[in-house]
Design a protein around this motif. Structure first.
Motif, PDB file in Angstrom:
ATOM      1  N   LEU A  71       0.816  -1.224   0.000  1.00  0.00           N
ATOM      2  CA  LEU A  71       0.000   0.000   0.000  1.00  0.00           C
ATOM      3  C   LEU A  71       0.844   1.265   0.000  1.00  0.00           C
ATOM      4  N   ARG A  72       2.138   1.105  -0.052  1.00  0.00           N
ATOM      5  CA  ARG A  72       2.985   2.299  -0.066  1.00  0.00           C
ATOM      6  C   ARG A  72       3.576   2.556  -1.441  1.00  0.00           C
ATOM      7  N   GLU A  73       2.905   2.052  -2.471  1.00  0.00           N
ATOM      8  CA  GLU A  73       3.389   2.264  -3.832  1.00  0.00           C
ATOM      9  C   GLU A  73       3.416   3.765  -4.150  1.00  0.00           C
ATOM     10  N   GLU A  74       4.572   4.227  -4.623  1.00  0.00           N
ATOM     11  CA  GLU A  74       4.764   5.653  -4.919  1.00  0.00           C
ATOM     12  C   GLU A  74       4.730   5.875  -6.428  1.00  0.00           C
ATOM     13  N   PRO A  75       4.373   7.081  -6.869  1.00  0.00           N
ATOM     14  CA  PRO A  75       4.480   7.370  -8.303  1.00  0.00           C
ATOM     15  C   PRO A  75       5.939   7.273  -8.752  1.00  0.00           C
ATOM     16  N   PRO A  76       6.183   6.858  -9.989  1.00  0.00           N
ATOM     17  CA  PRO A  76       7.556   6.902 -10.490  1.00  0.00           C
ATOM     18  C   PRO A  76       8.058   8.351 -10.518  1.00  0.00           C
ATOM     19  N   ALA A  77       9.369   8.526 -10.475  1.00  0.00           N
ATOM     20  CA  ALA A  77       9.964   9.866 -10.509  1.00  0.00           C
ATOM     21  C   ALA A  77       9.538  10.600 -11.775  1.00  0.00           C
ATOM     22  N   ASP A  78       9.438  11.909 -11.669  1.00  0.00           N
ATOM     23  CA  ASP A  78       9.030  12.741 -12.806  1.00  0.00           C
ATOM     24  C   ASP A  78      10.105  12.679 -13.886  1.00  0.00           C
ATOM     25  N   THR A  79       9.717  12.200 -15.075  1.00  0.00           N
ATOM     26  CA  THR A  79      10.695  12.088 -16.170  1.00  0.00           C
ATOM     27  C   THR A  79      10.673  13.320 -17.063  1.00  0.00           C
ATOM     28  N   GLY A  80       9.731  14.220 -16.824  1.00  0.00           N
ATOM     29  CA  GLY A  80       9.656  15.425 -17.646  1.00  0.00           C
ATOM     30  C   GLY A  80       8.658  15.339 -18.780  1.00  0.00           C
ATOM     31  N   SER A  81       8.049  14.158 -18.992  1.00  0.00           N
ATOM     32  CA  SER A  81       7.023  14.042 -20.043  1.00  0.00           C
ATOM     33  C   SER A  81       6.019  12.958 -19.666  1.00  0.00           C
ATOM     34  N   LEU A  82       4.827  13.095 -20.184  1.00  0.00           N
ATOM     35  CA  LEU A  82       3.796  12.085 -19.933  1.00  0.00           C
ATOM     36  C   LEU A  82       4.230  10.731 -20.490  1.00  0.00           C
ATOM     37  N   ARG A  83       4.796  10.736 -21.691  1.00  0.00           N
ATOM     38  CA  ARG A  83       5.211   9.461 -22.260  1.00  0.00           C
ATOM     39  C   ARG A  83       6.285   8.802 -21.393  1.00  0.00           C
ATOM     40  N   GLY A  84       7.236   9.595 -20.909  1.00  0.00           N
ATOM     41  CA  GLY A  84       8.281   9.045 -20.046  1.00  0.00           C
ATOM     42  C   GLY A  84       7.712   8.510 -18.740  1.00  0.00           C
ATOM     43  N   ASP A  85       6.797   9.263 -18.152  1.00  0.00           N
ATOM     44  CA  ASP A  85       6.198   8.819 -16.886  1.00  0.00           C
ATOM     45  C   ASP A  85       5.395   7.530 -17.086  1.00  0.00           C
ATOM     46  N   LEU A  86       4.589   7.480 -18.152  1.00  0.00           N
ATOM     47  CA  LEU A  86       3.780   6.269 -18.384  1.00  0.00           C
ATOM     48  C   LEU A  86       4.669   5.080 -18.748  1.00  0.00           C
ATOM     49  N   THR A  87       5.775   5.345 -19.424  1.00  0.00           N
ATOM     50  CA  THR A  87       6.710   4.260 -19.735  1.00  0.00           C
ATOM     51  C   THR A  87       7.301   3.682 -18.452  1.00  0.00           C
ATOM     52  N   ALA A  88       7.653   4.559 -17.522  1.00  0.00           N
ATOM     53  CA  ALA A  88       8.189   4.081 -16.237  1.00  0.00           C
ATOM     54  C   ALA A  88       7.141   3.277 -15.475  1.00  0.00           C
ATOM     55  N   LEU A  89       5.906   3.771 -15.473  1.00  0.00           N
ATOM     56  CA  LEU A  89       4.852   3.051 -14.751  1.00  0.00           C
ATOM     57  C   LEU A  89       4.525   1.723 -15.438  1.00  0.00           C
ATOM     58  N   ALA A  90       4.477   1.717 -16.763  1.00  0.00           N
ATOM     59  CA  ALA A  90       4.179   0.469 -17.480  1.00  0.00           C
ATOM     60  C   ALA A  90       5.280  -0.560 -17.238  1.00  0.00           C
ATOM     61  N   ALA A  91       6.524  -0.115 -17.157  1.00  0.00           N
ATOM     62  CA  ALA A  91       7.622  -1.042 -16.872  1.00  0.00           C
ATOM     63  C   ALA A  91       7.427  -1.670 -15.494  1.00  0.00           C
ATOM     64  N   ARG A  92       7.010  -0.854 -14.527  1.00  0.00           N
ATOM     65  CA  ARG A  92       6.798  -1.391 -13.188  1.00  0.00           C
ATOM     66  C   ARG A  92       5.625  -2.378 -13.162  1.00  0.00           C
ATOM     67  N   ILE A  93       4.520  -1.991 -13.789  1.00  0.00           N
ATOM     68  CA  ILE A  93       3.354  -2.889 -13.829  1.00  0.00           C
ATOM     69  C   ILE A  93       3.709  -4.185 -14.556  1.00  0.00           C
ATOM     70  N   GLY A  94       4.424  -4.049 -15.667  1.00  0.00           N
ATOM     71  CA  GLY A  94       4.832  -5.236 -16.418  1.00  0.00           C
ATOM     72  C   GLY A  94       5.697  -6.152 -15.577  1.00  0.00           C
ATOM     73  N   ASP A  95       6.595  -5.561 -14.789  1.00  0.00           N
ATOM     74  CA  ASP A  95       7.466  -6.352 -13.917  1.00  0.00           C
ATOM     75  C   ASP A  95       6.646  -7.065 -12.843  1.00  0.00           C
ATOM     76  N   GLN A  96       5.678  -6.362 -12.276  1.00  0.00           N
ATOM     77  CA  GLN A  96       4.825  -6.972 -11.238  1.00  0.00           C
ATOM     78  C   GLN A  96       4.039  -8.153 -11.817  1.00  0.00           C
ATOM     79  N   ILE A  97       3.529  -7.974 -13.023  1.00  0.00           N
ATOM     80  CA  ILE A  97       2.745  -9.052 -13.642  1.00  0.00           C
ATOM     81  C   ILE A  97       3.660 -10.194 -14.088  1.00  0.00           C
TER      82      ILE A  97
END
Lengths: 210, 210
Positions: A71-97
């Motif tokens: 329950l302490r999942e944090e947002p990924p660090a700000d990459t400076g763009s929406l595409r960069g941020d979503l790429t970081a989050l998708a990588a994390r979700i993909g790793d979890q799955i």
């Protein structure tokens, strides 16, 4: 491994958390999800059942927290763009799955959806944490001027998580290919949001009333 | 309701199929997925177990065929554009998902993923039919000149099915909103394909070897 109810992180607690996580992973690997019980996890980890129930209300929450995220999942660090941020989050979700066996994920999901109270609790805790992470990334994009308004977070959640979850778990495709799929999904979702493919949350009628 | 093994469609068979479908739906509605057995379906439908096993090898195949789709699923009619075709297919997939309770879908999926032989059979039958429908739509777009080559069908399958499956079943969102979500997903996927977001199947390393 952090816990649901513990905010601090005292060394003694961390050792119990670690032992629980190891026990859950070992038992799932040896006997599968259907045979997993709190009793067996307690015995394997060498902790009391009370120690488990102080952390997790149910077997399902324990399993999800150990395998996917707590329950302490944090947002990924700000990459400076929406595409960069979503790429970081998708990588994390993909790793979890990708690191969880399909039979475990589907067994867990079946338990959660077979019990309305468990489903409601799951939505109010783990899903809410993920939703909040996505809302943070969308708000950053609004602040940057990439998006005029925050799009509907639940829809963005489904667009991002859906293909990655479906790939190994519904379609039975190779989980080792998730790291290549994740940035493709992130790019498609980011481009769609920037192109205005989703109406803002207040007007779309997808996740609101209507 | 058509069947797996029957190619013709004789009236007597159709009555049995109809009785089976009604029995499956009624028993699921009354007692849920976990309690569903071939014995109970046979008794409720007034048919022999042998009549069921002539059609379906397992309880899971029977349930999937009744609730989602059978093996004779056809591509939607050619609408003249990739976006139109994907919108028609997304509407059908959304309808199939929306009319099945989340606990039934997750219980069925857990059964399929807990048994490797069942999973392989499911992939070779029902998933292969869906995959073939998607390949047909993509080939039409290549013929029209909308796409230079056929993109990777499994990836397109995950992009289209993923958000619609995830919405009610993983995220617990309202299935009544699927009819509004489906065209949004179809448009995003069509636009991404036309923009070249996916490399062609032979080169991408997503669903091929690599």
């Amino acid at each position: 491994m952090s816990t649901v109810k513990q905010a601090g992180g005292r060394p003694r607690e961390s050792r119990v958390d670690h032992a629980l996580a190891e026990a859950v992973r070992a038992l799932l690997s040896e006997h599968g999800y259907a045979s997993l019980t709190v009793d067996a996890v307690a015995a394997r980890a060498g902790v009391s059942k009370a120690a488990i129930y102080r952390r997790y209300a149910t077997k399902e929450e324990m399993t999800f927290a150990v395998l996917v995220h707590d329950l302490r999942e944090e947002p990924p660090a700000d990459t400076g763009s929406l595409r960069g941020d979503l790429t970081a989050l998708a990588a994390r979700i993909g790793d979890q799955i990708g690191r969880s066996a399909a039979d475990v994920m589907t067994g867990l999901l079946a338990d959660v959806r077979a019990d309305a109270a468990l489903g409601a609790r799951f939505a109010a805790t783990y899903l809410a944490v993920e939703r909040s992470v996505i809302a943070t990334l969308l708000d950053r994009a609004v602040t940057r001027g990439e998006l005029p308004e925050r799009p509907d977070s639940p829809v963005v959640h489904a667009l991002l998580l859906g293909p990655l979850f479906t790939w190994p778990i519904v379609l039975g495709e190779d989980p080792d290919r998730i790291p290549k799929l994740a940035p493709v999904v992130a790019r498609i979702v980011a481009d769609a949001l920037i192109a205005g493919a989703l109406p803002p949350a207040a007007q779309d009628g997808l996740s609101g009333g209507s």
